[in-house]
Every structure is written in structure tokens, then in C-alpha cells.
Motif scaffolding. Structure first.
Motif, short mmCIF file in Angstrom:
data_model
loop_
_atom_site.label_atom_id
_atom_site.label_comp_id
_atom_site.label_asym_id
_atom_site.label_seq_id
_atom_site.Cartn_x
_atom_site.Cartn_y
_atom_site.Cartn_z
N LEU A 11 -24.31 7.81 11.39
CA LEU A 11 -24.54 7.04 10.17
C LEU A 11 -23.28 6.91 9.34
CD1 LEU A 11 -26.65 5.66 8.31
CD2 LEU A 11 -26.92 7.89 7.22
N MET A 12 -22.51 7.99 9.22
CA MET A 12 -21.26 7.94 8.46
C MET A 12 -20.25 7.02 9.14
SD MET A 12 -21.79 9.68 5.82
CE MET A 12 -20.25 10.10 5.11
N PHE A 13 -20.20 7.01 10.46
CA PHE A 13 -19.31 6.12 11.19
C PHE A 13 -19.68 4.66 10.96
CE2 PHE A 13 -17.97 3.90 15.06
CZ PHE A 13 -16.62 4.22 15.07
N ASN A 24 -10.34 -7.60 1.57
CA ASN A 24 -9.39 -8.31 0.73
C ASN A 24 -8.12 -7.50 0.48
OD1 ASN A 24 -11.10 -10.47 0.45
ND2 ASN A 24 -12.05 -9.68 -1.40
N HIS A 25 -8.24 -6.21 0.33
CA HIS A 25 -7.10 -5.35 0.04
C HIS A 25 -6.76 -4.49 1.26
CE1 HIS A 25 -7.05 -6.10 -4.28
NE2 HIS A 25 -8.37 -6.08 -4.22
N LEU A 26 -5.48 -4.40 1.55
CA LEU A 26 -5.04 -3.58 2.67
C LEU A 26 -5.25 -2.10 2.39
CD1 LEU A 26 -3.64 -3.45 5.43
CD2 LEU A 26 -1.47 -3.34 4.23
N PHE A 27 -5.07 -1.69 1.13
CA PHE A 27 -5.24 -0.28 0.79
C PHE A 27 -6.67 0.20 1.01
CE2 PHE A 27 -5.78 3.20 -2.34
CZ PHE A 27 -4.86 4.07 -1.80
N SER A 64 -17.96 -0.67 5.61
CA SER A 64 -17.06 -0.76 4.47
C SER A 64 -15.78 -1.50 4.83
CB SER A 64 -16.76 0.62 3.91
OG SER A 64 -16.08 1.40 4.87
N ILE A 65 -15.32 -1.38 6.07
CA ILE A 65 -14.15 -2.17 6.50
C ILE A 65 -14.50 -3.64 6.50
CG2 ILE A 65 -12.74 -2.77 8.51
CD1 ILE A 65 -12.43 0.11 9.10
N LEU A 121 -7.19 0.66 4.72
CA LEU A 121 -6.57 1.90 5.20
C LEU A 121 -7.39 3.13 4.83
CD1 LEU A 121 -2.81 1.19 4.48
CD2 LEU A 121 -3.96 1.25 6.69
N LEU A 122 -7.95 3.13 3.62
CA LEU A 122 -8.82 4.25 3.23
C LEU A 122 -10.06 4.33 4.11
CD1 LEU A 122 -8.70 4.26 -0.66
CD2 LEU A 122 -7.83 5.98 0.90
N CYS A 123 -10.65 3.20 4.44
CA CYS A 123 -11.82 3.20 5.32
C CYS A 123 -11.46 3.67 6.72
CB CYS A 123 -12.44 1.81 5.37
SG CYS A 123 -13.11 1.26 3.80
#
Length: 93
Positions: free
Chosen positions: A9-11, A23-26, A17-18, A29-31
Motif C-alpha cells: 500500500l505504501m509503495f 509539476n515540480h522536480l523536487f 504521488s509521483i 525526487l522526494l516521492c
């Protein structure tokens, strides 16, 4: 059984979320780092369950750090060239 469903589920939440924050690269990257962390924790549980060596997890950590450094360097390059981390400022044509 429940821990496998939790990691799955977390995966899936990380993948969603990706796809929603593109819209944002940051944020992407966090995802990606969240997904790598979930994969690492699930691999540790899997290796402990079958009482295997943890040596493979060290290789996984090395490659995930290299992936993170490469992503941060691309983020810095994008911010220096275009001034922000939006994907809409990139002219692909």
C-alpha cells in the motif's frame, strides 16, 4: 501477511504521488526517495524472514544514494539554468 500489504500500500501511494505531483522536480525526487525507503525496509524484512545475509542491502543503499545524488545534481542544474524547478519551463521541442 499484514506487513506485506502495508508495504504494498505504501509503495502504491508513492507511485500515485509521483503521478499526481509531476509539476515540480523536487516533489518527484522526494516521492522517489520515499519509494526507495519503502523498498529498502521491505527488503530488510524479507531477508530477515528467510535468515539470509544483509550484504545485498548494502548494495541497494549504495545505488539509492547514487540515485539521490544524481537527482539533486539535476535539480541544481535545472534551477541554475531556468530559475525554478517547474517542468513547464522546459522546452522539449
Amino acid at each position: 501477511m499484514y506487513i506485506n500489504m502495508f508495504f504494498s500500500l505504501m509503495f502504491i501511494i508513492g507511485l500515485m504521488s509521483i503521478s499526481l505531483n509531476r509539476n515540480h522536480l523536487f516533489l518527484i525526487l522526494l516521492c522517489l526517495e520515499f519509494i526507495v525507503l519503502i523498498l529498502f525496509i521491505s527488503m530488510i524484512f524479507y531477508l530477515n524472514f528467510f535468515e539470509n545475509e544483509m550484504f545485498f542491502s548494502m548494495f541497494f543503499l549504495i545505488f539509492s544514494v547514487c540515485e539521490g545524488v544524481l537527482g539533486i545534481s539535476n535539480l541544481i542544474l535545472l534551477i541554475r539554468v531556468h530559475g525554478n524547478d517547474f517542468f513547464c519551463v522546459l522546452n522539449i521541442l
